[in-house]
Write an enzyme that holds these catalytic residues in place. Structure first.
Site, PDB file in Angstrom:
ATOM      1  N   TRP A   6      -5.594   0.809   7.678  1.00 39.11           N
ATOM      2  CA  TRP A   6      -5.906   0.830   9.118  1.00 39.11           C
ATOM      3  C   TRP A   6      -5.420  -0.487   9.707  1.00 39.11           C
ATOM      4  O   TRP A   6      -6.153  -1.482   9.739  1.00 39.11           O
ATOM      5  CB  TRP A   6      -7.415   1.018   9.327  1.00 39.11           C
TER       6      TRP A   6
ATOM      7  N   HIS B 185       6.827  -5.877   7.905  1.00 40.73           N
ATOM      8  CA  HIS B 185       6.343  -4.495   7.790  1.00 40.73           C
ATOM      9  C   HIS B 185       6.315  -3.753   9.126  1.00 40.73           C
ATOM     10  O   HIS B 185       6.341  -4.360  10.187  1.00 40.73           O
ATOM     11  CB  HIS B 185       4.914  -4.474   7.241  1.00 40.73           C
TER      12      HIS B 185
ATOM     13  N   GLY C 225       0.814  -1.213   0.000  1.00 39.02           N
ATOM     14  CA  GLY C 225       0.000   0.000   0.000  1.00 39.02           C
ATOM     15  C   GLY C 225       0.849   1.265   0.000  1.00 39.02           C
ATOM     16  O   GLY C 225       0.523   2.247  -0.675  1.00 39.02           O
TER      17      GLY C 225
HETATM   18  O1  CDP Z   1       1.472  -7.073   0.231  1.00 34.79           O
HETATM   19  P1  CDP Z   1       1.101  -6.571   1.592  1.00 34.79           P
HETATM   20  O2  CDP Z   1       1.198  -7.608   2.673  1.00 34.79           O
HETATM   21  O3  CDP Z   1       1.844  -5.333   1.943  1.00 34.79           O
HETATM   22  O4  CDP Z   1      -0.447  -6.073   1.467  1.00 34.79           O
HETATM   23  P2  CDP Z   1      -1.928  -6.668   1.665  1.00 34.79           P
HETATM   24  O5  CDP Z   1      -2.050  -7.469   2.913  1.00 34.79           O
HETATM   25  O6  CDP Z   1      -2.404  -7.277   0.398  1.00 34.79           O
HETATM   26  O7  CDP Z   1      -2.747  -5.294   1.886  1.00 34.79           O
HETATM   27  C1  CDP Z   1      -2.637  -4.221   0.977  1.00 34.79           C
HETATM   28  C2  CDP Z   1      -2.202  -2.962   1.714  1.00 34.79           C
HETATM   29  O8  CDP Z   1      -3.286  -2.466   2.519  1.00 34.79           O
HETATM   30  C3  CDP Z   1      -1.057  -3.177   2.698  1.00 34.79           C
HETATM   31  O9  CDP Z   1       0.180  -3.144   2.027  1.00 34.79           O
HETATM   32  C4  CDP Z   1      -1.238  -2.026   3.673  1.00 34.79           C
HETATM   33  O10 CDP Z   1      -0.644  -0.855   3.179  1.00 34.79           O
HETATM   34  C5  CDP Z   1      -2.760  -1.846   3.692  1.00 34.79           C
HETATM   35  N1  CDP Z   1      -3.393  -2.489   4.876  1.00 34.79           N
HETATM   36  C6  CDP Z   1      -3.616  -1.712   6.032  1.00 34.79           C
HETATM   37  O11 CDP Z   1      -3.221  -0.549   6.095  1.00 34.79           O
HETATM   38  N2  CDP Z   1      -4.275  -2.263   7.097  1.00 34.79           N
HETATM   39  C7  CDP Z   1      -4.691  -3.533   7.066  1.00 34.79           C
HETATM   40  N3  CDP Z   1      -5.372  -4.036   8.122  1.00 34.79           N
HETATM   41  C8  CDP Z   1      -4.444  -4.335   5.917  1.00 34.79           C
HETATM   42  C9  CDP Z   1      -3.785  -3.778   4.840  1.00 34.79           C
END
Ligand code: CDP
Length: 324
Positions: A267, A298, A247
């Site tokens: 969030w 992360h 994200g």
């Molecule tokens: O690839 P990655 O694990 O980073 O991402 P994802 O789990 O597919 O989720 C997409 C993006 O949404 C994440 O990279 C975060 O920036 C955001 N996210 C968040 O802010 N809060 C969460 N509870 C889940 C995802």
């Protein structure tokens, strides 16, 4: 049983909730948000010192050749991926974002905060919608919208959600979802981890086998080893996780092409601002407990704090409460 009865009788305080539920930040107030053009221009100029968005978004054919040995952003140097003739033919001739400029953009993260948000219409009103990791939208349209102009596609998605395209059913489902993208940019970070080598091959074969079934054409973007540029930029803002979240990378790109960026689904907390429990992804099965797996790589709360500061300065708009 002994402990439980002690709680019931009120002899002891109940156990503290996990850290993530206590450190929920105060919600940004959306009402008085306006874009601060000066701050936004300064932020873009800062990013430009590290990220050349138009180029970093994808390799182009003139930069690579068949047989060229690629390495990975996050794997040891010994791991390689030679560019095959098939992959080469799928690399665009020019950047899919060459001279592109959009007005209002939405960047949709996948956080559980989007469940029951009714933000779908607002998201779809954006001129350009960025999404992460091919997140499902069909069943969640009223909350996450359906418009998609760009989505990241980590090759591991094929393994996780499409059974490595092993059966006719997996292949048909995947084809259907790709066709529904209707010319949106599919951003495939194939050179991040060596672990995705096999799936990248499966993916390139599939694209070529079905090339004629896409109308409009698939719009593929294959970033080279660019993750360092993004991490170097965010390091200057005090953020240095093992890996930035998808994200955060998408937001960084969006801000370079869009006049205004609105973020949804960012969030990383297990409860909403009103303290109702949340799943980690909006598309997680009902009853799935909030995962802390992201901690391996992360620093999501630190990222969120920075985004919140940028919101306060009028550089981006965060939405973390339901849309009206
Ligand atoms: O690839 P990655 O694990 O980073 O991402 P994802 O789990 O597919 O989720 C997409 C993006 O949404 C994440 O990279 C975060 O920036 C955001 N996210 C968040 O802010 N809060 C969460 N509870 C889940 C995802």
């Amino acid at each position: 049983a002994g402990l439980r009865s002690q709680f019931a009788l009120g002899f002891m305080d109940p156990p503290l909730p996990p850290v993530s539920t206590i450190s929920v930040p105060t919600v940004p107030t959306d009402l008085d948000w306006t874009v601060n053009q000066t701050a936004l221009n300064m932020h873009r100029a800062d990013i430009e010192q590290f990220v050349d968005a138009e180029r970093n978004i994808s390799l182009v054919r003139s930069e690579v050749r068949v047989g060229q040995v690629m390495h990975f952003d996050y794997s040891e140097q010994k791991y390689v991926f030679p560019i095959s003739a098939s992959l080469y033919s799928l690399i665009p001739e020019e950047s899919p974002f060459q001279n592109k400029h959009y007005n209002a953009c939405a960047v949709v993260g996948s956080g559980g905060i989007l469940s029951n948000s009714y933000c779908g219409n607002e998201i779809d009103r954006a001129d350009f919608v960025f999404r992460c990791n091919f997140a499902p939208i069909d069943k969640y349209k009223s909350h996450v919208g359906s418009k998609t102009n760009f989505t990241t596609f980590n090759p591991s998605v094929l393994e996780k959600y499409f059974n490595n395209l092993q059966t006719i059913y997996d292949r048909a489902r995947f084809l259907g979802e790709l066709r529904r993208l209707k010319g949106a940019v599919l951003w495939i970070p194939a050179f991040s981890f060596h672990g995705s080598n096999m799936v990248t091959r499966t993916l390139t074969d599939f694209f070529l086998e079905h090339e004629r079934q896409f109308n409009p054409k698939l719009n593929l973007a294959w970033p080279g080893n660019v993750m360092k540029h993004f991490s170097d930029f965010w390091k200057t803002k005090g953020l240095s996780p093992k890996r930035l979240s998808t994200g955060m990378i998408v937001y960084t790109l969006a801000t370079m092409f869009c006049e205004e960026v609105r973020l949804y689904g960012f969030w990383p907390y297990s409860v909403a601002p009103d303290h109702t429990p949340l799943s980690y992804h909006y598309y997680d099965k009902k009853g799935t407990t909030f995962t802390m797996k992201w901690k391996q790589a992360h620093q999501l709360p630190e990222e969120f704090n920075l985004l919140q500061q940028l919101h306060k300065h009028g550089v981006l708009k965060l939405t973390v409460t339901p849309c009206s």
